[in-house]
Design a protein around this motif. Sequence first.
Motif, PDB file in Angstrom:
ATOM      1  N   ASP A 104       0.860  -1.182   0.000  1.00 44.96           N
ATOM      2  CA  ASP A 104       0.000   0.000   0.000  1.00 44.96           C
ATOM      3  C   ASP A 104       0.896   1.231   0.000  1.00 44.96           C
ATOM      4  OD1 ASP A 104      -2.228  -1.621   0.160  1.00 44.96           O
ATOM      5  OD2 ASP A 104      -2.452  -1.403   2.326  1.00 44.96           O
ATOM      6  N   ASN A 156      -1.884  -0.908  -3.848  1.00 39.37           N
ATOM      7  CA  ASN A 156      -3.044  -0.056  -3.597  1.00 39.37           C
ATOM      8  C   ASN A 156      -2.548   1.379  -3.472  1.00 39.37           C
ATOM      9  OD1 ASN A 156      -4.259  -2.699  -1.631  1.00 39.37           O
ATOM     10  ND2 ASN A 156      -5.310  -1.962  -3.452  1.00 39.37           N
ATOM     11  N   LYS A 158      -3.151   4.580  -1.999  1.00 39.01           N
ATOM     12  CA  LYS A 158      -3.977   4.981  -0.854  1.00 39.01           C
ATOM     13  C   LYS A 158      -4.126   6.504  -0.801  1.00 39.01           C
ATOM     14  CE  LYS A 158      -4.425   2.052   2.309  1.00 39.01           C
ATOM     15  NZ  LYS A 158      -5.377   1.037   2.727  1.00 39.01           N
TER      16      LYS A 158
END
Length: 339
Positions: A104, A156, A158
Amino acid sequence: MLLCQFILAPVIIATPLIDEHQAILEEAEKEPLIPSQRPAFTSAGMHINHIQFVGSHNSYKQAMPDGFVKQLMKVNPKVVESLEYEHAPLAEQLDLGIRKLELDVFYVAYEDQFLVGHVQQIDMNSNCATLRICLTQIIAWSQNNPTHAPIWISFNAKDGYILGLPSPEAFNPVAFALMDSIVEEVLGEKLIRPRDIVDLQWPLLDEARGKFILILDEGGEKRDMYYDGWQQRPMFTNAPEGHPAAAIMILNDPVGQFDEIQRLVAAGYMVRTRADADTREARENDTRRRAAAFASGAQAVSTDYYLPATHFGNEYQVSLPQPIQCNPITAPANCQVSE
């Protein structure tokens, strides 16, 4: 989680006793003692969508700091339960056979870098603090283990708002261009790229050893922003079926999406799913989702528990006897594979 191996036992055909030595040799040439059989289908003829392997979810994650745990327990104990997991350093995971990692990343524009963590401010303890550090650790392991099966790394991006926490910087074309430049710098020569996959024809496993597949695990605006010009991108996206950039799918519910995963895998897509989520399966030692994940044929099966969940008082675990096994949907008959 049985390996898809079918070892053919040799069948010995008895040859009648003949006094003449030459006659025995001539007979053996016509009908060998061990007759020819269909050979096992080994890795030499397998493509990378013919295998299956275990990945770690939020691979970088260390335990949340105690102070934030205590504060969050007062507000939402269920959220704390869902975050009660942590991982070994990336190289140790790879040593254990993990072949899919997840990072992330938070964009920090003024530093031209990306922090790696789970939730801004409160859950940022990481085995590798920045994207560059994480990738450097991974490529170092790869260089010491050059014949490994392809390693997937999903990302991901974020930037979601969470009430009471600082707002992360939004991902935009500049952020994605910087992210691309970092992965190109560290992994560029070792990448299997979206443009390499035409009509879902995946490389041979032996040709792909030592390489990496990168996936931006995003939908909506961020996904669309990234796969504009996908032919020049280093990362795959979770593009919709039929889109020219579609090759890898993220379907995280192997029970509810079981038939869909099997259909996509049979059609030639590669799929990532999850054997457990939010610590639920590990707490209850519930293996139904794990069983569905492997049976679905999803190539990458992610978990928080590649090591036993002994802290929950049971042995819940998602692992394989070796880093890769034959895929139950796509692997050829008589498949044998090893890393």
